[in-house]
Design a protein around this motif. Structure first.
Motif, mmCIF file in Angstrom:
data_model
loop_
_atom_site.group_PDB
_atom_site.id
_atom_site.type_symbol
_atom_site.label_atom_id
_atom_site.label_comp_id
_atom_site.label_asym_id
_atom_site.label_seq_id
_atom_site.Cartn_x
_atom_site.Cartn_y
_atom_site.Cartn_z
ATOM 1 N N MET A 44 -9.920 2.793 3.974
ATOM 2 C CA MET A 44 -10.730 3.850 3.367
ATOM 3 C C MET A 44 -11.912 3.221 2.640
ATOM 4 S SD MET A 44 -8.208 4.826 0.195
ATOM 5 C CE MET A 44 -7.611 3.575 -0.956
ATOM 6 N N GLU A 45 -12.861 4.069 2.285
ATOM 7 C CA GLU A 45 -14.004 3.593 1.515
ATOM 8 C C GLU A 45 -13.538 3.317 0.087
ATOM 9 O OE1 GLU A 45 -17.115 2.867 2.338
ATOM 10 O OE2 GLU A 45 -16.674 3.225 4.451
ATOM 11 N N ASP A 46 -13.374 2.073 -0.234
ATOM 12 C CA ASP A 46 -12.839 1.701 -1.547
ATOM 13 C C ASP A 46 -13.625 0.503 -2.067
ATOM 14 O OD1 ASP A 46 -11.425 1.037 -3.792
ATOM 15 O OD2 ASP A 46 -9.517 0.634 -2.791
ATOM 16 N N PRO A 47 -14.615 0.745 -2.919
ATOM 17 C CA PRO A 47 -15.435 -0.369 -3.410
ATOM 18 C C PRO A 47 -14.670 -1.340 -4.295
ATOM 19 C CG PRO A 47 -15.935 1.646 -4.611
ATOM 20 C CD PRO A 47 -15.040 2.038 -3.475
ATOM 21 N N ASP A 48 -13.495 -0.935 -4.763
ATOM 22 C CA ASP A 48 -12.704 -1.807 -5.636
ATOM 23 C C ASP A 48 -11.647 -2.593 -4.865
ATOM 24 O OD1 ASP A 48 -13.803 -1.164 -8.302
ATOM 25 O OD2 ASP A 48 -13.082 0.848 -7.836
ATOM 26 N N PHE A 49 -11.573 -2.410 -3.540
ATOM 27 C CA PHE A 49 -10.601 -3.163 -2.747
ATOM 28 C C PHE A 49 -11.044 -4.618 -2.646
ATOM 29 C CE2 PHE A 49 -9.044 -4.993 1.194
ATOM 30 C CZ PHE A 49 -7.693 -4.664 1.167
ATOM 31 N N GLY A 50 -10.121 -5.535 -2.924
ATOM 32 C CA GLY A 50 -10.407 -6.963 -2.859
ATOM 33 C C GLY A 50 -10.173 -7.624 -4.195
ATOM 34 N N GLY A 51 -10.539 -8.890 -4.277
ATOM 35 C CA GLY A 51 -10.382 -9.630 -5.520
ATOM 36 C C GLY A 51 -8.940 -9.795 -5.947
ATOM 37 N N PHE A 52 -8.004 -9.865 -5.011
ATOM 38 C CA PHE A 52 -6.581 -9.872 -5.362
ATOM 39 C C PHE A 52 -6.169 -11.219 -5.954
ATOM 40 C CE2 PHE A 52 -6.849 -6.486 -2.176
ATOM 41 C CZ PHE A 52 -6.285 -5.452 -2.910
ATOM 42 N N SER A 53 -5.567 -11.148 -7.130
ATOM 43 C CA SER A 53 -5.208 -12.359 -7.862
ATOM 44 C C SER A 53 -3.717 -12.496 -8.097
ATOM 45 C CB SER A 53 -5.943 -12.385 -9.205
ATOM 46 O OG SER A 53 -5.662 -11.206 -9.946
ATOM 47 N N GLY A 54 -2.937 -11.463 -7.796
ATOM 48 C CA GLY A 54 -1.492 -11.531 -7.997
ATOM 49 C C GLY A 54 -0.770 -10.655 -7.001
ATOM 50 N N ILE A 55 0.431 -11.076 -6.595
ATOM 51 C CA ILE A 55 1.217 -10.304 -5.634
ATOM 52 C C ILE A 55 2.699 -10.457 -5.933
ATOM 53 C CG2 ILE A 55 1.365 -12.173 -3.906
ATOM 54 C CD1 ILE A 55 1.055 -9.934 -1.750
ATOM 55 N N ILE A 57 6.340 -9.453 -3.819
ATOM 56 C CA ILE A 57 6.979 -8.962 -2.603
ATOM 57 C C ILE A 57 8.417 -8.580 -2.931
ATOM 58 C CG2 ILE A 57 7.637 -9.512 -0.225
ATOM 59 C CD1 ILE A 57 4.651 -9.425 -0.573
ATOM 60 N N SER A 58 8.881 -7.465 -2.391
ATOM 61 C CA SER A 58 10.265 -7.033 -2.632
ATOM 62 C C SER A 58 11.246 -8.019 -2.020
ATOM 63 C CB SER A 58 10.486 -5.638 -2.047
ATOM 64 O OG SER A 58 10.270 -5.645 -0.640
ATOM 65 N N ALA A 59 12.497 -7.936 -2.449
ATOM 66 C CA ALA A 59 13.521 -8.892 -2.014
ATOM 67 C C ALA A 59 13.732 -8.871 -0.507
ATOM 68 C CB ALA A 59 14.838 -8.609 -2.732
ATOM 69 N N ASP A 60 13.465 -7.727 0.150
ATOM 70 C CA ASP A 60 13.637 -7.646 1.605
ATOM 71 C C ASP A 60 12.337 -7.872 2.366
ATOM 72 O OD1 ASP A 60 12.272 -5.342 0.985
ATOM 73 O OD2 ASP A 60 13.749 -3.952 1.829
ATOM 74 N N GLY A 61 11.259 -8.171 1.656
ATOM 75 C CA GLY A 61 9.984 -8.451 2.302
ATOM 76 C C GLY A 61 9.298 -7.245 2.886
ATOM 77 N N ALA A 62 9.757 -6.028 2.530
ATOM 78 C CA ALA A 62 9.242 -4.816 3.165
ATOM 79 C C ALA A 62 8.220 -4.058 2.327
ATOM 80 C CB ALA A 62 10.397 -3.883 3.506
ATOM 81 N N SER A 63 8.024 -4.436 1.074
ATOM 82 C CA SER A 63 7.050 -3.732 0.244
ATOM 83 C C SER A 63 6.354 -4.715 -0.689
ATOM 84 C CB SER A 63 7.719 -2.609 -0.552
ATOM 85 O OG SER A 63 8.717 -3.120 -1.412
ATOM 86 N N PHE A 64 5.262 -4.258 -1.310
ATOM 87 C CA PHE A 64 4.449 -5.160 -2.124
ATOM 88 C C PHE A 64 3.807 -4.411 -3.281
ATOM 89 C CE2 PHE A 64 1.344 -3.077 0.514
ATOM 90 C CZ PHE A 64 0.212 -2.976 -0.288
ATOM 91 N N HIS A 65 3.446 -5.162 -4.317
ATOM 92 C CA HIS A 65 2.508 -4.760 -5.356
ATOM 93 C C HIS A 65 1.465 -5.873 -5.433
ATOM 94 C CE1 HIS A 65 5.750 -2.056 -6.597
ATOM 95 N NE2 HIS A 65 4.861 -1.393 -7.327
ATOM 96 N N ALA A 66 0.212 -5.515 -5.618
ATOM 97 C CA ALA A 66 -0.845 -6.511 -5.749
ATOM 98 C C ALA A 66 -1.854 -6.025 -6.777
ATOM 99 C CB ALA A 66 -1.541 -6.750 -4.403
ATOM 100 N N ILE A 67 -2.401 -6.971 -7.561
ATOM 101 C CA ILE A 67 -3.426 -6.617 -8.537
ATOM 102 C C ILE A 67 -4.731 -7.317 -8.189
ATOM 103 C CG2 ILE A 67 -1.851 -6.137 -10.445
ATOM 104 C CD1 ILE A 67 -2.583 -8.954 -11.552
ATOM 105 N N SER A 68 -5.822 -6.627 -8.506
ATOM 106 C CA SER A 68 -7.140 -7.231 -8.341
ATOM 107 C C SER A 68 -7.655 -7.638 -9.706
ATOM 108 C CB SER A 68 -8.109 -6.236 -7.692
ATOM 109 O OG SER A 68 -8.658 -5.358 -8.667
ATOM 110 N N ASP A 69 -8.691 -8.480 -9.721
ATOM 111 C CA ASP A 69 -9.233 -8.912 -11.003
ATOM 112 C C ASP A 69 -10.270 -7.921 -11.539
ATOM 113 O OD1 ASP A 69 -11.339 -9.474 -9.292
ATOM 114 O OD2 ASP A 69 -11.062 -11.645 -9.396
ATOM 115 N N ARG A 70 -10.224 -6.681 -11.005
ATOM 116 C CA ARG A 70 -11.012 -5.584 -11.562
ATOM 117 C C ARG A 70 -10.099 -4.523 -12.169
ATOM 118 N NH1 ARG A 70 -15.986 -4.340 -7.293
ATOM 119 N NH2 ARG A 70 -17.158 -6.283 -7.666
ATOM 120 N N ALA A 71 -8.879 -4.929 -12.536
ATOM 121 C CA ALA A 71 -7.923 -4.047 -13.220
ATOM 122 C C ALA A 71 -7.426 -2.898 -12.343
ATOM 123 C CB ALA A 71 -8.519 -3.515 -14.524
ATOM 124 N N TRP A 72 -7.195 -3.185 -11.069
ATOM 125 C CA TRP A 72 -6.553 -2.229 -10.169
ATOM 126 C C TRP A 72 -5.229 -2.803 -9.688
ATOM 127 C CZ3 TRP A 72 -7.856 2.702 -8.645
ATOM 128 C CH2 TRP A 72 -9.119 3.176 -9.022
#
Length: 308
Positions: A44-55, A57-72
């Motif tokens: 999608m059109e997301d100007p804040d996508f990118g800059g990922f500094s942390g991730i 992964i769930s214990a089964d490798g099937a889901s994720f959380h990630a943070i960008s350095d723009r507080a998203w």
């Protein structure tokens, strides 16, 4: 002449045998193998996508959380093939991180989110650079819970605060600064106990040359895994992963750790986040790159497997 030729070959054969012995795998050393690399792009059109500094992964490798350095913060599911390689990521949601008053954090000094760790109870812990601090979130949309700042931060360089964050099995958090002040000075590891709400420095990590910490995680084996980076100018980025047994570490201990992998310049992009989990065949190391919101860079998820 035949006898002379044999006498000439004997030293050569001995040298080759010695070389083979030097390059042969060390008995008991872990086997580290590349599993796959996936380039993540936004649908999608997301100007804040990118800059990922942390991730994470769930214990089964099937889901994720990630943070960008723009507080998203972004979260979703991971599609994998039969060999466990990433084939796609589906975004389930995203949220703009807030301050303790509930206001959205602006990019820059207040919103430079860097380290990510998620507790068993779902609490989201995030470190910030600029205004160096640790914050806790009950949900991605919740206001931040204020956490006391560690006194040692006053001794660190500007914009080189708590870059890497990991949560131990007992719920305590370890943060590693990006710089230590001098190349010969070890990194102080900052520990926060959420129950007692106190900080201390349980041990230190040896600083080696130009390598700088960018991410950390505890593996299922209880070891601390540290992702480090070296920026080589026109040659791009080089990354490596060290792991540490901290079971007997004390305040005065300076840990060197074990180097598991080291990449070549330009092999990958700017790897900053790391998550370690068990994929059933060994320990999987998942890393994510920060593209600095530049078109010449990319968001990569790079995975390795460690087998003992």
């Amino acid at each position: 002449m035949p006898g002379h030729r044999h006498r000439t070959l004997r030293p050569l054969a001995a040298a080759l045998i010695a070389l083979a012995a030097c390059t042969a795998p060390v008995a008991g050393a872990p086997v580290v193998e590349h599993v796959g690399t996936h380039v993540w792009t936004s649908d999608m059109e997301d100007p804040d996508f990118g800059g990922f500094s942390g991730i994470e992964i769930s214990a089964d490798g099937a889901s994720f959380h990630a943070i960008s350095d723009r507080a998203w913060i972004y979260w979703g599911s991971i599609q994998r093939d039969n060999a466990g390689r990433i084939r796609g990521l589906s975004l389930a949601g995203r949220a703009h991180l807030k301050d303790s008053r509930g206001s959205e954090l602006p990019p820059g000094r207040l919103g430079d989110s860097e380290g990510l760790a998620i507790a068993d109870d779902g609490t989201i812990w995030i470190t910030f650079e600029g205004l160096d601090r640790l914050a806790a979130y009950d949900t991605p949309d919740s206001p931040a819970r204020r956490i006391p700042r560690p006194p040692v931060l006053a001794e660190l360089q500007v914009n080189s605060g708590m870059e890497a964050l990991a949560i131990a099995g007992d719920g305590t958090l370890l943060a590693v600064p990006e710089r230590s002040g001098q190349q010969t000075r070890p990194y102080p590891v900052l520990r926060y106990d959420p129950e007692a709400q106190v900080w201390d420095v349980p041990f230190q990590i040896e600083r080696q040359g130009r390598w700088l910490p960018t991410g950390a995680d505890f593996g299922p084996d209880g070891m601390l895994y540290l992702l480090e980076r070296d920026f080589r100018g026109v040659l791009g980025f080089q990354s490596r992963v060290r792991r540490f047994d901290i079971s007997d570490a004390t305040t005065d201990t300076i840990l060197t750790g074990e180097e598991l992998l080291s990449t070549s310049p330009l092999q990958y992009d700017n790897l900053e986040g790391i998550s370690v989990w068990d994929d059933g065949l060994g320990l999987r190391i998942t890393m994510i790159s920060d593209d600095n919101f530049l078109f010449v860079q990319r968001t990569e998820l790079v995975e390795y497997r460690v087998r003992e």
